[in-house]
Motif scaffolding. Sequence first.
Motif, PDB file in Angstrom:
ATOM      1  N   PHE B 209     -64.422 -82.114  14.400  1.00 40.15           N
ATOM      2  CA  PHE B 209     -63.301 -82.473  15.262  1.00 40.15           C
ATOM      3  C   PHE B 209     -63.077 -83.976  15.183  1.00 40.15           C
ATOM      4  CE2 PHE B 209     -61.738 -83.587  19.578  1.00 40.15           C
ATOM      5  CZ  PHE B 209     -60.548 -82.897  19.530  1.00 40.15           C
ATOM      6  N   ASP B 210     -61.813 -84.361  15.254  1.00 42.40           N
ATOM      7  CA  ASP B 210     -61.504 -85.787  15.146  1.00 42.40           C
ATOM      8  C   ASP B 210     -61.642 -86.426  16.527  1.00 42.40           C
ATOM      9  OD1 ASP B 210     -60.619 -88.251  14.593  1.00 42.40           O
ATOM     10  OD2 ASP B 210     -58.676 -87.654  13.795  1.00 42.40           O
ATOM     11  N   GLU B 213     -59.874 -90.108  17.305  1.00 44.64           N
ATOM     12  CA  GLU B 213     -58.498 -90.242  17.760  1.00 44.64           C
ATOM     13  C   GLU B 213     -58.417 -90.081  19.270  1.00 44.64           C
ATOM     14  OE1 GLU B 213     -54.229 -88.380  16.770  1.00 44.64           O
ATOM     15  OE2 GLU B 213     -55.853 -87.824  15.448  1.00 44.64           O
ATOM     16  N   MET B 214     -59.230 -89.183  19.768  1.00 39.84           N
ATOM     17  CA  MET B 214     -59.258 -88.981  21.210  1.00 39.84           C
ATOM     18  C   MET B 214     -59.763 -90.247  21.908  1.00 39.84           C
ATOM     19  SD  MET B 214     -60.692 -85.517  22.679  1.00 39.84           S
ATOM     20  CE  MET B 214     -60.164 -84.831  24.213  1.00 39.84           C
ATOM     21  N   ARG B 216     -59.481 -93.228  20.797  1.00 40.25           N
ATOM     22  CA  ARG B 216     -58.428 -94.244  20.748  1.00 40.25           C
ATOM     23  C   ARG B 216     -57.401 -94.002  21.833  1.00 40.25           C
ATOM     24  NH1 ARG B 216     -59.327 -93.954  15.326  1.00 40.25           N
ATOM     25  NH2 ARG B 216     -57.702 -92.441  14.938  1.00 40.25           N
ATOM     26  N   GLU B 217     -57.119 -92.731  22.070  1.00 45.46           N
ATOM     27  CA  GLU B 217     -56.146 -92.436  23.116  1.00 45.46           C
ATOM     28  C   GLU B 217     -56.663 -92.917  24.463  1.00 45.46           C
ATOM     29  OE1 GLU B 217     -55.734 -88.396  24.162  1.00 45.46           O
ATOM     30  OE2 GLU B 217     -53.701 -88.626  24.922  1.00 45.46           O
ATOM     31  N   SER B 220     -56.519 -96.666  24.673  1.00 47.79           N
ATOM     32  CA  SER B 220     -55.197 -97.222  24.935  1.00 47.79           C
ATOM     33  C   SER B 220     -54.780 -96.913  26.368  1.00 47.79           C
ATOM     34  CB  SER B 220     -54.176 -96.683  23.937  1.00 47.79           C
ATOM     35  OG  SER B 220     -53.956 -95.324  24.164  1.00 47.79           O
TER      36      SER B 220
END
Lengths: 679, 949
Positions: B209-210, B213-214, B216-217, B220
């Motif tokens: 699973f990536d 990216e989560m 990074r979300e 942010s």
Amino acid sequence: MGVAVLARRDVEHSRVYIDQLYSNDSQKCFQAVSELKFAVIGSVREKGSIIEQGVVVRLLQILRAPELDILLKTEVATVLNSLAKGLPEHAAALVQAGLLPVLWEQLESCPSGGSGSAYTQMLLCCLRSIYRQGCAPPPPAWDQKLLSSLIQHGYHPPSNQECVANILAHACKTNEQQQQLVDAGGADLVACLLCSPVSRVQLPALHCLTAMCFNNERVSSIIATKSYGGKAVPDLLVGLMARDRPRDMQLAAATALTFLHRAGALSADDPRIIYKTLQCLVRMCRRDREVWERVEAANTLAYLTEVSTDLQRTAAMTDHLIHTMNDYLKDTTPPNASVPQGISVSPVSCRQYDNPSTWPELMVGAALKVYASLGANDEDIRQRVIKTDVLMNTIVTSLSAASPPVQLAAVRCLHSLSRSVHTLRTTLQDHVVWRPLMTVLKTSNNEELVTVSSSTLCNLLLEFSPSKEQILDQGAVEFLCGLTRRPHPGLRLNAVWALMNMAFQAEHRVKVSILHHLGTDQIFRLLSDTDVHILMKTLGLLRNLLSTKGHIDQIMQCHGKEIMQAIILILEGEHSAEVKEQALCILANIADGDIAKSAIMSNEDVLKKLMNYMVIPNVKLQIAATFCISNLIWNVEEGAAERQNKLREMGVYKLLQNLMTTTDTGLFDKVKTALQQFH
Amino acid sequence: MAAGSGRHSASPPLFPSVAAQDAVKSLYPMVNEEETPLPRCWSSKDKYSFIGLSQNNLRVHYKGHGKNHKDAASVRATHPIPAACGLYYYEVKIVSKGRDGYMGIGLSSQGVNMNRLPGWDKNSFGYHGDDGHSFCSSGSGHPYGPTFTTGDVIGCGINLIDNVCFYTKNGHYLGVAFADLPSQLYPTVGLQTPGEVVDANFGQSPFVFDIGEMMRELQSRVRNTIQTFPVPDTHGQWQSMLHRMVSTYLVHHGYCATAEAFARSTAQDFDEELTSIRNRQKIQKLVLSGRMGEAIDTVHQLYPGLLENNKNLLFMLKVRQFIEMVNGTDTDVVRGGSHSPSRPPTQDTPSPPPPSTCWATNGRPAEHSTGSSSTPPPPSSASTAAPPSSSSSSSSSSSSIIQQHTSVIQSTKDIIGGGGGGGGGGGGGGGGGGTTAPPPPTPPSTTDDRTTTTTTTTTTTTTTTHHLHHHHHHHNRHHRRPSTPPVHLQWRPPHQSSSPPPPPPPQQNPASSSSSSSSSSSSSSSSSSSSSSSSSNMQDSDTEMECVEPAAAAAAAAAAAAAASHSNGFANGFDKHLEEEEEEEEDEEEEEEEAMDIENGGGGGGGGVGGRKMCGGSPAAIERMLHFGREVQHMSQVLKIHLGKSDQNKKMLQDAFSLLAYNDPWNSPVGWQLDPLQREPVCQSLNSAILESHQLPRRPPLEICVAHTRQLLTLMSRSGLGSCAFSSVDHDWRLRWNLTQQKLNPCWHSDVPSPPTRPLQFDQSGIQTFISSTLMFPTVLIVILSWMSFWIAPDATPARVTLGVTSILTMATQYSQSTKNLPPVSYIKSLDIWMITCMVYVFMALLEFAIVYHVHYRRTQAPPPSPPRCPAATNAALHQTLALDRPGVKSWAVGWREFWRGDTAIDEASRVFFPLTYFSFVVGYFVLLTGGQEGGSGGDGGGRGVIYT
């Protein structure tokens, strides 16, 4: 603002500059246009009044005048841009006044090298504003030269990039335009714009890409291979879809990828689709998002998962999607929800979210579409969907009382669900879905809606469906026969299909009723239909009609002549083997009837044809013909010997013996049975 | 060669194992692993007995009988999930679903019953494979996701910001499973039927699973929350507050030019006068360059009463001064006795030597000038130097040792050292015989001997100081900002070359300062002069090192001499003058001194650190340093009486004095004190004290703010608030700050350095070198030695046997030596392979002799050989022996028969065969070692590779 207030108060004052506008003195004119500019900027009311006064005509006149100063023209374009940014009606009025051709013409006359000039920029801005209002009819076919100059303009300053991307995104509607756009280098431009650091450029570029890809395989495959800065367009899109990007950007990128996938440029098992796009869309459906985001995402998701079973399975397990969609059905938007300002939705759904009172309906529609897609192929998912709380009630109510898009979604969902035998016999029966469905069929004149409804009806008319009888009682036969006369081929197909399903193992009265309502002439018409599917289903219908012995005789007594004519028509016509096989099967069915046999036996022509098909090197046709023969000579029936003799005379016996050498077991069995019947 | 290649190839292998560990760490950069370690594997203790672990405790299998629910078993990870992870995630791959696939994956708290699947009990949460249900602290599950079975990868993640748990299956997000989780949860898996095997991945390898990216979300999102945090901002107060913070920071640290520019551009004003800032800056400069004595005097002069009121601070400064003396960077060695605060600042205070001149002249001309200036012969200097020193015996012995040096350069140092000693003695006893050794270049006109000597010595030491200082700073800066150092170094000389010809006569300044002995007038005048000069300097360069130099600039000759002695300090070895002095210092250090004494001989050769010597290498300076040390100790006793006991002071003093116990203090355990970075805390406390005395805040609000924030983040992580994972003060703040700093102030690197931050680096290459040089290389030599026997005639039996046996014995000793230092382990170390092979080679050389001897013996016995008549038996035996050596023989490309010339042939074959195979082994060994270590995790004690079976 201040100026606007002042202008409203002082009508005389406004008169002054409007009068001056018509002056021939360019200096005075410039002055007036400047004042006009300050008056309209930021004031919706002023915009309306200016348009009402018919100033636009004069402004266009100034634009057109070749002798006038470029500075003045720029000012005029600014005013027009400001007017176009008002209410949609204002933009519509501008279009009515013939703004677009003037703008295009002016843009064309601009030197393509001078992209940076203020006038060009302003023209583009003006066009952009008009198109973004969503009321401009797209240019029917683009002028190739104009298009390429437009694309050239779109490369350099970011403001131009934004304008051109917006114009293209809103104007590109038809397949032809998509093709033209790509031929003119639109794909390269879009790839370039996607890499822009400005989100105001990226977003329209994404919309433009979406518009270009929609349902166009050729264009999509071209776009998917384009790259910019060493990254292919799909990868760029994935980058824009990252979770830390703005949401509207994520959504737009996901939509673009979806369209690329549906147009066949990316396969369903591409990780960019099955992992990234799917997850992004499902994420966008979450409760904490804006309503418009959720609706858009759900619509796109439904489109994405419409075909691929893999995607349907994955989506069904991702992030409780089925539950999330259930929220859509229940969601009641707060009464005082405000219209989101400044959202940038895709051109397709432009202005759709302006009225908050329609939101619940939009959400229901979107959710039903998602359910329809999810349940299309997989029985497990269908069962999970069925178990969702209010789904069936929603479908039933939406069917009867809702706007056409929602009705359509409901019917689609019902269609998906009706593919399950279990559901047909239980849930759909419990909720008496056929009733509203019939109402929709009878009342609606929306062809797509009727098409989907009739295919649903096909499923409901399957012989194991408990609602079959009730539907028949509702005069379905009559209605369906009426449908076969519709010009839309899909409708005719569905109608014949439904009739075929209905006639399968039906009672005699039903068959009679079908024949009665359909009429032999309509059967002939259907048999001569250009659509092979319709032809096949019509033959199927005949086959179902002529099934059991008693029915065969009775029907043949009434319509024997016509039916035989029809069969000869098919057998003589230029049709594929499958069609002829069906026809032969009908013959075989006829040959099963006691009295009906004579219809064949008395027709030498048909018998010769049969013998002909027995020697044709197509096993299926041979089987069908042999089967027909063996039915004719079945020796327990009376008059069998007579028929056998006649056929023997014609050389059928020899033919059969020759066929014994066949290698095909199916054919061999049939031939053997037939030979056994010969004494 | 072997050593070189060994070092080269052996250094990388240590990193992969570290990197493998760091793969987990790098996922969660904000976690302080000392406080809250990350779970990296399953715990072998915290599990039910039906659970078996393997593969570094990452694979879990079931070994019970699995009849019903009562046979369920689970295992927890070694540590709970730290809140500072922000988003924690681990994946479990179902290797086999076993009989029924009753697997549960989830989380549980410490102490939850392990005889259950996760999710069944309170504070335990699980997702079960058999039905796809989620169990939230209850025996009945809720439909959650799909079922999972063999081959599936199930991920479990906790979002510690929202406190929710989610799962993934084969990289697809399944949605939130549990909310409102308690803190301190452990990753847990539970199995229930035989044959169930699962593998965990805690981040050691990439996830399906990536998760990035989560993260990074979330990042942010957190950043957005911070940035959009509502600030009560009326009339731009917020903005001006921020400006104020920046400006106070600049003022506090004395970036006066920057502060001025900033204040101008933001329409601010600062509370402190510009001159005061500059004074502070000057003092900071002195402290940071290690010139503590001057710094103390300047403080006395500029802020009278400050140190008197703050004895502890004074003590701290004094101790630092002592350390700097050891370091050889302090200038104040001569004025050892003048520590009393009432004493007015004297000659050398406002007149530090001209570093620029030294800089300009030193280096190449040093040797020549040394030669010219070193007229007095060594013995005389020793004799003159001996009497004035107060403690005669030690001093004389030290100088007698100096006599052993025959170098001309050393003699110069002796003179200066003697002169300095005289000065020191004068300070203590009244200037006895200092006149006996006037340094030739100094004009003895107006000042007395003492002053002259002072100047010279000062020059000497300062030059060293200066050089060292630059050396250090160059290195420091190099670490911090790789881009600037070249600028820093190259930028100086041009500037100085413009200023070096020192216009004022050398005597002027000392004269003026000595004349103005009264404290008040002198302080005012000198401060004003220095400030004016500094401001003038500031305009063009902002370096300020030059601000004091013209005053002190001695004659060119003096500079030359200074340069010479300075180079002496670098060129010559330093020896045992220290030990005799030590006895009076601290009795506890005697043993160590002895040890040091012994080591001295070898240490000189092996040091190689660039010849850094205590006190710059000058014996007299050492004497003064010791004297000063005594005073400091005295002061500490006084302080103890007046202010009571202070552990901190005691510790400080002890640490400082401990430096003396080492021959090479820089590489000693207490050597950290000599690091220039250690000047910074002293500098800061001094700066704070000065500011406090002026009723200004001790610390700038900005620093307080940052400290608060940092503290807040730790607090957040401690109390389980996951947001702290994504709000890194240090990173953002420092990065931006540095950037702005560099923009605002182009030469900020020559300003006061930033707060000390130095990444911890473990240098493993030391061990590598150690092993390569002490073990590998000698063994290679021994093996080569054993081959010498091939060149010795077969007749020389005793010689060859002795050689062989000795080599074997040496090898054996080496081997046992090598194993003694390393921890005993069960497996074979690569070092063992090395040693055994070497020994085999040596043994084979001996064996070869045996064969050769045998053949030789036979030949001498037999009639003169002619190839066809060779006895069959011998031939066969030889054939067999040589068959072993066949590759070597073949490579020799000589036919078998031709080759057969008897015993010498064997020797000749061996001469090629042995080195060839041996060196290919050596090469192969290191290649293999490099390859073998990449897969290994964690080197053994010696840092060598481990060969796994």
